[in-house]
Design an enzyme around this catalytic site. Structure first.
Site, PDB file in Angstrom:
ATOM      1  N   VAL A  97       0.826  -1.211   0.000  1.00 55.05           N
ATOM      2  CA  VAL A  97       0.000   0.000   0.000  1.00 55.05           C
ATOM      3  C   VAL A  97       0.861   1.263   0.000  1.00 55.05           C
ATOM      4  O   VAL A  97       0.357   2.347  -0.290  1.00 55.05           O
ATOM      5  CB  VAL A  97      -0.987   0.039   1.199  1.00 55.05           C
ATOM      6  CG1 VAL A  97      -2.027  -1.054   1.096  1.00 55.05           C
ATOM      7  CG2 VAL A  97      -0.256  -0.005   2.535  1.00 55.05           C
ATOM      8  N   ASN A 116      -6.758  -1.281   6.481  1.00 52.42           N
ATOM      9  CA  ASN A 116      -6.315  -2.142   7.581  1.00 52.42           C
ATOM     10  C   ASN A 116      -4.824  -2.458   7.549  1.00 52.42           C
ATOM     11  O   ASN A 116      -4.231  -2.720   8.591  1.00 52.42           O
ATOM     12  CB  ASN A 116      -7.141  -3.445   7.522  1.00 52.42           C
ATOM     13  CG  ASN A 116      -6.562  -4.540   8.387  1.00 52.42           C
ATOM     14  OD1 ASN A 116      -6.767  -4.570   9.590  1.00 52.42           O
ATOM     15  ND2 ASN A 116      -5.788  -5.451   7.778  1.00 52.42           N
ATOM     16  N   SER A 125      -5.881   2.312  16.725  1.00 51.65           N
ATOM     17  CA  SER A 125      -5.425   1.451  17.812  1.00 51.65           C
ATOM     18  C   SER A 125      -5.554   2.189  19.139  1.00 51.65           C
ATOM     19  O   SER A 125      -5.490   3.424  19.170  1.00 51.65           O
ATOM     20  CB  SER A 125      -3.950   1.109  17.573  1.00 51.65           C
ATOM     21  OG  SER A 125      -3.344   0.662  18.760  1.00 51.65           O
ATOM     22  N   TYR A 147       4.073   4.611  15.930  1.00 53.70           N
ATOM     23  CA  TYR A 147       2.774   3.967  15.706  1.00 53.70           C
ATOM     24  C   TYR A 147       1.639   4.764  16.364  1.00 53.70           C
ATOM     25  O   TYR A 147       0.572   4.950  15.772  1.00 53.70           O
ATOM     26  CB  TYR A 147       2.862   2.551  16.283  1.00 53.70           C
ATOM     27  CG  TYR A 147       1.650   1.677  16.077  1.00 53.70           C
ATOM     28  CD1 TYR A 147       1.325   1.184  14.814  1.00 53.70           C
ATOM     29  CD2 TYR A 147       0.860   1.295  17.155  1.00 53.70           C
ATOM     30  CE1 TYR A 147       0.225   0.340  14.641  1.00 53.70           C
ATOM     31  CE2 TYR A 147      -0.228   0.454  16.991  1.00 53.70           C
ATOM     32  CZ  TYR A 147      -0.544  -0.015  15.728  1.00 53.70           C
ATOM     33  OH  TYR A 147      -1.624  -0.858  15.567  1.00 53.70           O
ATOM     34  N   ALA A 189       1.595   7.964  16.996  1.00 58.70           N
ATOM     35  CA  ALA A 189       1.398   9.194  16.211  1.00 58.70           C
ATOM     36  C   ALA A 189       0.609   8.876  14.940  1.00 58.70           C
ATOM     37  O   ALA A 189      -0.309   9.601  14.554  1.00 58.70           O
ATOM     38  CB  ALA A 189       2.746   9.818  15.863  1.00 58.70           C
ATOM     39  N   LYS A 234      -1.437   6.269  14.346  1.00 62.00           N
ATOM     40  CA  LYS A 234      -2.816   5.847  14.593  1.00 62.00           C
ATOM     41  C   LYS A 234      -3.671   7.010  15.110  1.00 62.00           C
ATOM     42  O   LYS A 234      -4.892   7.009  14.925  1.00 62.00           O
ATOM     43  CB  LYS A 234      -2.841   4.659  15.559  1.00 62.00           C
ATOM     44  CG  LYS A 234      -2.332   3.343  14.928  1.00 62.00           C
ATOM     45  CD  LYS A 234      -3.076   2.967  13.663  1.00 62.00           C
ATOM     46  CE  LYS A 234      -2.965   1.485  13.318  1.00 62.00           C
ATOM     47  NZ  LYS A 234      -3.576   1.157  12.007  1.00 62.00           N
ATOM     48  N   ILE A 275      -5.642  -7.704  20.061  1.00 63.57           N
ATOM     49  CA  ILE A 275      -6.285  -8.758  19.281  1.00 63.57           C
ATOM     50  C   ILE A 275      -5.225  -9.818  18.972  1.00 63.57           C
ATOM     51  O   ILE A 275      -4.087  -9.477  18.628  1.00 63.57           O
ATOM     52  CB  ILE A 275      -6.851  -8.177  17.952  1.00 63.57           C
ATOM     53  CG1 ILE A 275      -7.726  -6.932  18.211  1.00 63.57           C
ATOM     54  CG2 ILE A 275      -7.589  -9.247  17.159  1.00 63.57           C
ATOM     55  CD1 ILE A 275      -8.993  -7.145  19.008  1.00 63.57           C
TER      56      ILE A 275
HETATM   57  N1  LIG Z   1      -3.422  -7.081  16.597  1.00 63.73           N
HETATM   58  C1  LIG Z   1      -3.703  -6.064  17.393  1.00 63.73           C
HETATM   59  O1  LIG Z   1      -3.784  -6.215  18.630  1.00 63.73           O
HETATM   60  C2  LIG Z   1      -3.957  -4.685  16.834  1.00 63.73           C
HETATM   61  C3  LIG Z   1      -4.266  -3.662  17.731  1.00 63.73           C
HETATM   62  C4  LIG Z   1      -4.547  -2.389  17.255  1.00 63.73           C
HETATM   63  C5  LIG Z   1      -4.502  -2.147  15.893  1.00 63.73           C
HETATM   64  N2  LIG Z   1      -4.155  -3.146  15.032  1.00 63.73           N
HETATM   65  C6  LIG Z   1      -4.128  -2.810  13.613  1.00 63.73           C
HETATM   66  O2  LIG Z   1      -4.898  -3.742  12.889  1.00 63.73           O
HETATM   67  C7  LIG Z   1      -4.371  -3.872  11.565  1.00 63.73           C
HETATM   68  C8  LIG Z   1      -4.121  -5.340  11.255  1.00 63.73           C
HETATM   69  O3  LIG Z   1      -3.146  -5.862  12.152  1.00 63.73           O
HETATM   70  P1  LIG Z   1      -2.970  -7.435  12.465  1.00 63.73           P
HETATM   71  O4  LIG Z   1      -2.817  -7.562  13.908  1.00 63.73           O
HETATM   72  O5  LIG Z   1      -4.022  -8.197  11.743  1.00 63.73           O
HETATM   73  O6  LIG Z   1      -1.532  -7.676  11.802  1.00 63.73           O
HETATM   74  P2  LIG Z   1      -0.963  -8.917  10.943  1.00 63.73           P
HETATM   75  O7  LIG Z   1       0.483  -8.709  10.883  1.00 63.73           O
HETATM   76  O8  LIG Z   1      -1.520 -10.197  11.447  1.00 63.73           O
HETATM   77  O9  LIG Z   1      -1.616  -8.661   9.499  1.00 63.73           O
HETATM   78  C9  LIG Z   1      -1.331  -7.491   8.782  1.00 63.73           C
HETATM   79  C10 LIG Z   1      -1.314  -7.814   7.288  1.00 63.73           C
HETATM   80  O10 LIG Z   1      -1.017  -6.576   6.611  1.00 63.73           O
HETATM   81  C11 LIG Z   1      -0.060  -6.825   5.614  1.00 63.73           C
HETATM   82  N3  LIG Z   1       0.704  -5.613   5.356  1.00 63.73           N
HETATM   83  C12 LIG Z   1       1.588  -4.989   6.189  1.00 63.73           C
HETATM   84  N4  LIG Z   1       2.130  -3.949   5.571  1.00 63.73           N
HETATM   85  C13 LIG Z   1       1.573  -3.900   4.320  1.00 63.73           C
HETATM   86  C14 LIG Z   1       1.735  -3.068   3.206  1.00 63.73           C
HETATM   87  N5  LIG Z   1       2.631  -2.063   3.207  1.00 63.73           N
HETATM   88  N6  LIG Z   1       0.996  -3.288   2.087  1.00 63.73           N
HETATM   89  C15 LIG Z   1       0.114  -4.311   2.038  1.00 63.73           C
HETATM   90  N7  LIG Z   1      -0.053  -5.170   3.067  1.00 63.73           N
HETATM   91  C16 LIG Z   1       0.664  -4.954   4.182  1.00 63.73           C
HETATM   92  C17 LIG Z   1       0.825  -7.932   6.161  1.00 63.73           C
HETATM   93  O11 LIG Z   1       1.504  -8.630   5.119  1.00 63.73           O
HETATM   94  C18 LIG Z   1      -0.189  -8.803   6.914  1.00 63.73           C
HETATM   95  O12 LIG Z   1      -0.694  -9.834   6.087  1.00 63.73           O
HETATM   96  C19 LIG Z   1      -3.119  -2.995  11.525  1.00 63.73           C
HETATM   97  O13 LIG Z   1      -3.441  -1.725  10.998  1.00 63.73           O
HETATM   98  C20 LIG Z   1      -2.748  -2.875  12.979  1.00 63.73           C
HETATM   99  O14 LIG Z   1      -1.977  -1.739  13.235  1.00 63.73           O
HETATM  100  C21 LIG Z   1      -3.893  -4.406  15.477  1.00 63.73           C
END
Ligand SMILES: NC(=O)c1ccc[n+]([C@@H]2O[C@H](COP(=O)([O-])OP(=O)(O)OC[C@H]3O[C@@H](n4cnc5c(N)ncnc54)[C@H](O)[C@@H]3O)[C@@H](O)[C@H]2O)c1
Length: 278
Positions: free
Chosen positions: A66, A92, A154, A167, A169, A171, A200
């Site tokens: 992205v 996402n 987040s 992160y 900043a 989010k 999560i």
């Molecule tokens: N897991 C948590 O507790 C949590 C908490 C708050 C926010 N988030 C947010 O939720 C979202 C998903 O996180 P997750 O926990 O599922 O992570 P994850 O690592 O399990 O999955 C993220 C996916 O995004 C893809 N990705 C990363 N950078 C990318 C890029 N530049 N272009 C295209 N794809 C890309 C990765 O390859 C991966 O498949 C993120 O924005 C994360 O910051 C997660």
């Protein structure tokens, strides 16, 4: 089995190869949306599409980072060419790259701002013209059709988190972007909302141990995870519901803002965090 509640809708989900994004893509497809599945890693994106096909849903891939300056235009083009529409956008994709501020490099700071802020900005900018065009035609036909944007934030962006100045900043910026676009796009009947996840269960929040291999993200080796003692304390003291959420529960939180029940809700931030409040 799809339920059909999002029949006829076209959804774009970034970072849908793993974790929460995969669960969101699957949920939207199960509800009847046709999904454009993005991930920068090809095999996980293909696996998500297989899972969607297996439940009778429809999806096409749009593999790539992205953060590629051309990505937003391509993502939107794939949706228009494959399915002729653009109804739901879920920003996402992302990763974390933590350090305390005195050890954080400019590269680390910029990479996190790029993926969480600039990339969604470019995707939404690319979507602006087709959305304006669709909305104009619908208004002329006397129809009110709502489109949906869900940006992912987040609890780190809402409340801060040590080791995550980049992160947090980024989010927090997602919240400002959401509120601004809700104001710019109300006239086009686009609901723009933000879901801020708590903790999560994904690879991002796995228990850190000596065996955790670093994760390769965009050519960088990043050590993901949370100290086990910290996870235990979170579950015992900070998360009222007493445990981390599942990716499916996180996806359900996003789904709330993708259907007609949220047609009069815009510019809002909802924490999906098992009861964590600010
Ligand atoms: N897991 C948590 O507790 C949590 C908490 C708050 C926010 N988030 C947010 O939720 C979202 C998903 O996180 P997750 O926990 O599922 O992570 P994850 O690592 O399990 O999955 C993220 C996916 O995004 C893809 N990705 C990363 N950078 C990318 C890029 N530049 N272009 C295209 N794809 C890309 C990765 O390859 C991966 O498949 C993120 O924005 C994360 O910051 C997660």
């Amino acid at each position: 089995m799809t339920t059909g509640r999002l029949n006829g809708k076209v959804a774009l989900v970034s970072g849908a190869g793993r974790g929460i994004g995969r669960a969101i893509a699957l949920k939207l497809a199960c509800e009847g949306a046709r999904v454009v599945v993005n991930d920068m890693d090809e095999a996980p994106a293909a696996e998500t599409i297989e899972a969607i096909n297996a439940v009778g849903g429809r999806a096409v891939p749009c593999v790539g980072s992205v953060t590629d300056p051309e990505f937003g235009e391509r993502f939107v083009r794939v949706a228009l060419e494959a399915y002729g529409g653009l109804d739901i956008i879920v920003n996402n994709a992302g990763f974390t790259w933590d350090s305390v501020i005195q050890k954080m490099t400019d590269e680390q700071f910029d990479a996190i701002l790029d993926v969480h802020v600039k990339a969604p900005f470019r995707i939404l900018r690319a979507a602006a013209e087709p959305i304006r065009r669709f909305a104009k035609a619908e208004a002329e036909a006397g129809q009110e059709v709502f489109r949906k944007v869900v940006n992912i934030s987040s609890v780190s962006g809402l409340g801060g988190n040590p080791g995550q100045v980049n992160y947090a900043a980024a989010k927090a910026a997602v919240v400002g972007m959401t509120k601004t676009l809700a104001k710019e796009w109300g006239r086009y009947r686009v609901n723009v909302n933000c879901v801020a996840f708590g903790f999560i269960q994904t690879r991002m929040t796995q228990a850190l141990s000596a065996d955790n291999a670093p994760v390769s993200v965009a050519g960088r080796e990043i050590r993901y995870g949370v100290q086990p003692a910290m996870l235990e304390a979170l579950e015992r003291q900070q998360i009222p519901l007493g445990r981390l959420g599942t990716a499916e529960e996180a996806a359900d939180g996003v789904y709330l803002f993708c259907g007609p029940e949220s047609n009069y809700i815009s510019g809002q931030v909802v924490t999906v965090g098992g009861g964590i409040t600010f």
